[in-house]
Scaffold this active site. Structure first.
Site, PDB file in Angstrom:
ATOM      1  N   GLY A   1      -4.954   7.012   1.812  1.00 27.55           N
ATOM      2  CA  GLY A   1      -4.871   8.289   1.485  1.00 27.55           C
ATOM      3  C   GLY A   1      -6.263   8.634   0.839  1.00 27.55           C
TER       4      GLY A   1
ATOM      5  N   CYS B   1      -9.495  -2.031   3.564  1.00 24.59           N
ATOM      6  CA  CYS B   1      -8.835  -0.686   3.202  1.00 24.59           C
ATOM      7  C   CYS B   1      -9.348  -0.448   1.636  1.00 24.59           C
ATOM      8  CB  CYS B   1      -7.287  -0.554   3.271  1.00 24.59           C
ATOM      9  SG  CYS B   1      -6.332   0.651   3.457  1.00 24.59           S
TER      10      CYS B   1
ATOM     11  N   GLN C   1     -12.743   0.780  -0.556  1.00 21.73           N
ATOM     12  CA  GLN C   1     -13.040   2.008  -1.500  1.00 21.73           C
ATOM     13  C   GLN C   1     -13.594   1.126  -2.904  1.00 21.73           C
ATOM     14  OE1 GLN C   1      -9.283   3.815  -1.493  1.00 21.73           O
ATOM     15  NE2 GLN C   1      -9.122   3.809   0.753  1.00 21.73           N
TER      16      GLN C   1
ATOM     17  N   HIS D   1      -6.690  -2.055   8.949  1.00 25.65           N
ATOM     18  CA  HIS D   1      -6.455  -3.412   8.601  1.00 25.65           C
ATOM     19  C   HIS D   1      -6.688  -4.307  10.007  1.00 25.65           C
ATOM     20  CE1 HIS D   1      -3.839  -2.591   5.128  1.00 25.65           C
ATOM     21  NE2 HIS D   1      -4.180  -1.685   5.229  1.00 25.65           N
TER      22      HIS D   1
ATOM     23  N   ASN E   1      -3.517   2.401   6.739  1.00 24.88           N
ATOM     24  CA  ASN E   1      -2.767   3.049   5.765  1.00 24.88           C
ATOM     25  C   ASN E   1      -3.374   3.255   4.680  1.00 24.88           C
ATOM     26  OD1 ASN E   1      -0.370   3.501   3.971  1.00 24.88           O
ATOM     27  ND2 ASN E   1       0.309   1.438   4.053  1.00 24.88           N
TER      28      ASN E   1
ATOM     29  N   GLU F   1      -5.844  -7.264  10.311  1.00 27.49           N
ATOM     30  CA  GLU F   1      -4.595  -8.105  10.526  1.00 27.49           C
ATOM     31  C   GLU F   1      -3.364  -7.381  11.192  1.00 27.49           C
ATOM     32  OE1 GLU F   1      -3.210  -5.789   7.112  1.00 27.49           O
ATOM     33  OE2 GLU F   1      -5.201  -6.566   7.651  1.00 27.49           O
TER      34      GLU F   1
ATOM     35  N   SER G   1       0.722  -1.108   0.064  1.00 31.19           N
ATOM     36  CA  SER G   1       0.123  -0.183  -0.141  1.00 31.19           C
ATOM     37  C   SER G   1       0.799   1.301   0.034  1.00 31.19           C
ATOM     38  CB  SER G   1      -0.819   0.080   1.173  1.00 31.19           C
ATOM     39  OG  SER G   1      -1.727  -1.093   1.211  1.00 31.19           O
TER      40      SER G   1
ATOM     41  N   GLY H   1      -4.445  -1.916  -1.036  1.00 26.92           N
ATOM     42  CA  GLY H   1      -3.393  -1.718  -2.266  1.00 26.92           C
ATOM     43  C   GLY H   1      -3.092  -0.225  -2.261  1.00 26.92           C
TER      44      GLY H   1
ATOM     45  N   GLY I   1      -2.365   3.744  -4.085  1.00 27.19           N
ATOM     46  CA  GLY I   1      -2.860   4.648  -5.358  1.00 27.19           C
ATOM     47  C   GLY I   1      -4.214   4.972  -5.155  1.00 27.19           C
TER      48      GLY I   1
END
Length: 361
Positions: A294, A252, A256, A335, A292, A337, A46, A222, A224
């Site tokens: 953006g 995550c 989206q 996350h 994590n 995990e 990520s 992932g 971007g």
């Protein structure tokens, strides 16, 4: 240590010392607040395309070891710290963090006032930036930063996803699919405790996944922009087609993509959530989570999609998870995990298993 420079697109020049690979790097400059877990962070797909600033003031005081890697590569483009510890504690073993970065050809800089840098990012947002070791190239590099595209314009998922299907037989008798947008090893480890797994490339067509016979699907984390045109034409379309055919969850980036597939939209956050201490309110309780990202799902875009926001970030109210009114679909923006971070929400893997077994949320 040789002199090194961190440059930002607004003209900021910060001088420090190199402790990584002797080369230059361009990327989006972001920060993470974790006190440890730096090996897990730099190997998290990520973080592809990003220069990672560690806010904790001392990095490198323990050695890095292979078993903590979250993938087979280092994905950050550069590392920025306030103080690098050259001689890690021997209690835990492992090699120095700087040597590890050199082996993976990742530039790194120490001696930066990371407090000043993080305040700048929080106030103005993530910057395009560079790490260079040649003072004579400062002006040229600043010019390039002002004109270059953001790394988020790239199809970063294509750089980290598997290229062909991988089968993992764990003897569980229940097989699920994983659409790999840059999954962490920790996610696969938790799924392997509960399922047999088929890992598909991010651009696998829905019919290939249906024909495999899997009983449920997870879309992973992932890097971007989830609304990148290459993803809308592949992963988003596949998720939409599968949404009414089998139970589904997303972690995550996967959350989206599900939001987009069901008709919602996403937006880029000012500086994102990266760290191991983000509070999330879910079912009347607050959980501390590892995050994590953006980008985030826009809650105002979900009217008419069937998705309901059922998890929110306590700090800023952003979406941390959704569920569908009628279909067996739920997601989390964080996350569960961890790796690194707290294990407060690992129960979501059990929730996914129950949903797959029963065919309902």
């Amino acid at each position: 240590m040789a002199t090194s420079y961190l440059l930002l697109e607004d003209g900021t020049v910060m001088e420090g010392e190199s402790f990584g690979y002797d080369s230059s790097a361009y990327g989006e400059v972001v920060f993470t607040t974790g006190m440890c877990g730096y090996q897990e962070d730099v190997t998290d797909p990520s973080f592809r395309g990003e220069i990672l600033v560690f806010t904790y003031p001392l990095i490198g005081n323990y050695g890095v070891r292979k078993e903590f890697e979250q993938s087979d590569d280092v994905h950050v483009r550069g590392v920025v710290v306030s103080e690098y510890c050259e001689h890690p504690s021997m209690v835990y073993g492992g090699e120095p963090f700087g040597d590890y970065l050199k082996a993976h050809k990742i530039p790194a800089i120490t001696g930066i006032d990371t407090r000043e840098l993080v305040v700048k990012i929080r106030e103005q947002g993530a910057f395009k930036g560079a790490i260079i070791n040649d003072a004579s190239k400062i002006e040229e590099t600043l010019k390039n930063l002002r004109t270059m595209d953001s790394p988020m314009c790239e199809n970063l998922v294509d750089q980290v996803s598997v290229k062909s299907t991988i089968s993992i037989d764990n003897g569980k008798g229940l097989r699920i699919g994983v659409i790999d947008c840059g999954t962490k090893r920790g996610i696969i480890d938790h799924l392997s405790q509960r399922f047999d797994i088929e890992i598909f490339p991010y651009d696998a067509p829905s019919q290939v996944i249906v024909d495999s016979g899997v009983k449920g699907i997870m879309i992973t984390n992932g890097p971007g922009d989830p609304a990148h045109p290459a993803l809308r034409d592949t992963t988003v379309r596949t998720v939409k087609e599968l949404s009414s055919l089998m139970p589904m969850t997303g972690i995550c980036f996967g959350s989206q993509l599900i939001g987009l597939a069901m008709g919602g939209s996403t937006y880029k956050m000012k500086f994102g959530h990266r760290g191991t201490n983000q509070p999330v309110k879910y079912e009347g309780k607050v959980f501390i989570t590892s995050q994590n990202h953006g980008y985030v799902v826009d809650d105002h875009s979900l009217d008419g999609t069937g998705l309901i926001v059922d998890q929110v970030n306590v700090n800023d109210g952003t979406v941390e998870g959704v569920r569908h009114r009628d279909l067996p679909i739920f997601t989390c923006q964080y996350h569960p995990e961890a790796a690194p971070g707290p294990n407060d929400t690992t129960f979501l893997f059990d929730k996914f298993k129950k949903m797959v077994q029963e065919g309902r949320l």
